[in-house]
Scaffold this motif. Sequence first.
Motif, PDB file in Angstrom:
ATOM      1  N   GLY A  26       0.803  -1.219   0.000  1.00 32.83           N
ATOM      2  CA  GLY A  26       0.000   0.000   0.000  1.00 32.83           C
ATOM      3  C   GLY A  26       0.835   1.268   0.000  1.00 32.83           C
ATOM      4  O   GLY A  26       0.403   2.297  -0.531  1.00 32.83           O
ATOM      5  N   ALA A  27       2.015   1.227   0.577  1.00 31.02           N
ATOM      6  CA  ALA A  27       2.885   2.414   0.653  1.00 31.02           C
ATOM      7  C   ALA A  27       3.297   2.919  -0.723  1.00 31.02           C
ATOM      8  O   ALA A  27       3.719   4.067  -0.863  1.00 31.02           O
ATOM      9  CB  ALA A  27       4.125   2.105   1.484  1.00 31.02           C
ATOM     10  N   ASN A  28       3.143   2.083  -1.751  1.00 34.16           N
ATOM     11  CA  ASN A  28       3.500   2.473  -3.110  1.00 34.16           C
ATOM     12  C   ASN A  28       2.402   3.270  -3.805  1.00 34.16           C
ATOM     13  O   ASN A  28       2.579   3.697  -4.951  1.00 34.16           O
ATOM     14  CB  ASN A  28       3.845   1.238  -3.938  1.00 34.16           C
ATOM     15  N   PHE A  29       1.285   3.480  -3.123  1.00 32.69           N
ATOM     16  CA  PHE A  29       0.130   4.175  -3.693  1.00 32.69           C
ATOM     17  C   PHE A  29      -0.069   5.521  -3.016  1.00 32.69           C
ATOM     18  O   PHE A  29       0.318   5.715  -1.862  1.00 32.69           O
ATOM     19  CB  PHE A  29      -1.129   3.310  -3.513  1.00 32.69           C
ATOM     20  N   THR A  30      -0.707   6.441  -3.727  1.00 28.92           N
ATOM     21  CA  THR A  30      -1.051   7.737  -3.124  1.00 28.92           C
ATOM     22  C   THR A  30      -2.142   7.514  -2.077  1.00 28.92           C
ATOM     23  O   THR A  30      -2.844   6.500  -2.099  1.00 28.92           O
ATOM     24  CB  THR A  30      -1.550   8.736  -4.188  1.00 28.92           C
ATOM     25  N   ALA A  31      -2.285   8.470  -1.175  1.00 29.82           N
ATOM     26  CA  ALA A  31      -3.290   8.355  -0.120  1.00 29.82           C
ATOM     27  C   ALA A  31      -4.700   8.197  -0.684  1.00 29.82           C
ATOM     28  O   ALA A  31      -5.541   7.524  -0.088  1.00 29.82           O
ATOM     29  CB  ALA A  31      -3.225   9.571   0.800  1.00 29.82           C
ATOM     30  N   ASP A  32      -4.952   8.777  -1.858  1.00 29.31           N
ATOM     31  CA  ASP A  32      -6.296   8.729  -2.453  1.00 29.31           C
ATOM     32  C   ASP A  32      -6.350   7.869  -3.727  1.00 29.31           C
ATOM     33  O   ASP A  32      -7.211   8.050  -4.580  1.00 29.31           O
ATOM     34  CB  ASP A  32      -6.782  10.139  -2.769  1.00 29.31           C
ATOM     35  N   ALA A  33      -5.459   6.902  -3.836  1.00 31.71           N
ATOM     36  CA  ALA A  33      -5.371   6.068  -5.036  1.00 31.71           C
ATOM     37  C   ALA A  33      -6.657   5.289  -5.301  1.00 31.71           C
ATOM     38  O   ALA A  33      -7.430   4.991  -4.381  1.00 31.71           O
ATOM     39  CB  ALA A  33      -4.204   5.085  -4.899  1.00 31.71           C
ATOM     40  N   THR A  34      -6.843   4.947  -6.575  1.00 30.08           N
ATOM     41  CA  THR A  34      -7.926   4.070  -7.000  1.00 30.08           C
ATOM     42  C   THR A  34      -7.288   2.796  -7.547  1.00 30.08           C
ATOM     43  O   THR A  34      -6.339   2.854  -8.330  1.00 30.08           O
ATOM     44  CB  THR A  34      -8.756   4.736  -8.110  1.00 30.08           C
ATOM     45  N   TYR A  35      -7.834   1.653  -7.140  1.00 31.07           N
ATOM     46  CA  TYR A  35      -7.278   0.351  -7.523  1.00 31.07           C
ATOM     47  C   TYR A  35      -8.425  -0.519  -8.015  1.00 31.07           C
ATOM     48  O   TYR A  35      -9.354  -0.808  -7.267  1.00 31.07           O
ATOM     49  CB  TYR A  35      -6.628  -0.285  -6.293  1.00 31.07           C
ATOM     50  N   ILE A  36      -8.370  -0.935  -9.281  1.00 30.74           N
ATOM     51  CA  ILE A  36      -9.433  -1.762  -9.855  1.00 30.74           C
ATOM     52  C   ILE A  36      -8.847  -3.125 -10.207  1.00 30.74           C
ATOM     53  O   ILE A  36      -7.923  -3.235 -11.006  1.00 30.74           O
ATOM     54  CB  ILE A  36     -10.043  -1.098 -11.100  1.00 30.74           C
ATOM     55  N   THR A  37      -9.408  -4.178  -9.608  1.00 28.98           N
ATOM     56  CA  THR A  37      -8.929  -5.536  -9.844  1.00 28.98           C
ATOM     57  C   THR A  37      -9.506  -6.096 -11.135  1.00 28.98           C
ATOM     58  O   THR A  37     -10.454  -5.543 -11.700  1.00 28.98           O
ATOM     59  CB  THR A  37      -9.341  -6.475  -8.688  1.00 28.98           C
ATOM     60  N   PHE A  38      -8.995  -7.242 -11.579  1.00 29.06           N
ATOM     61  CA  PHE A  38      -9.471  -7.840 -12.827  1.00 29.06           C
ATOM     62  C   PHE A  38     -10.889  -8.378 -12.698  1.00 29.06           C
ATOM     63  O   PHE A  38     -11.549  -8.616 -13.700  1.00 29.06           O
ATOM     64  CB  PHE A  38      -8.504  -8.906 -13.356  1.00 29.06           C
ATOM     65  N   VAL A  39     -11.381  -8.559 -11.470  1.00 29.50           N
ATOM     66  CA  VAL A  39     -12.776  -8.988 -11.302  1.00 29.50           C
ATOM     67  C   VAL A  39     -13.715  -7.800 -11.132  1.00 29.50           C
ATOM     68  O   VAL A  39     -14.914  -7.974 -10.999  1.00 29.50           O
ATOM     69  CB  VAL A  39     -12.947  -9.986 -10.135  1.00 29.50           C
TER      70      VAL A  39
END
Length: 145
Positions: A26-39
Amino acid sequence: MSTEQITALINATAAAWEAGDGEAYGANFTADATYITFVGTVYSGRDEIASAHQALFDKFLKDSVLVDDILEIRFLGPDTAVVTSRGDVGKHGSRPSKLSKVQTYTVVREADGQWRIAAFQNTKRKALMEKISFAFAPATVPAGR
């Protein structure tokens, strides 16, 4: 602009994954990041990305490795880039024989000078559907293919 720093960022996510460390991931992401999985699951923010991945590392993704081969890094300005890659998950210590997913990262350089992932999209490739589409509509074949 540094492709080396961005490559190091993507490699750091893979190292955190292999270590099963959701907090480091998680530390590699911005505080407000968006993450969309393949599902199609959407995670919002570094904390949610970290905690969800820790749960995955503790259960379904235990002892797995993340393989992420960068295809392109395209800078949109001095502090923003889009990264396209192919990847997949393999068992600990082994690379998957086929990389069945395509990822898009939007990375930004934050005020502290560190590059972090602001948005991530993961798509499972459907090779058979690609072949059918290309056979019936050859104009849809990408130029780099």
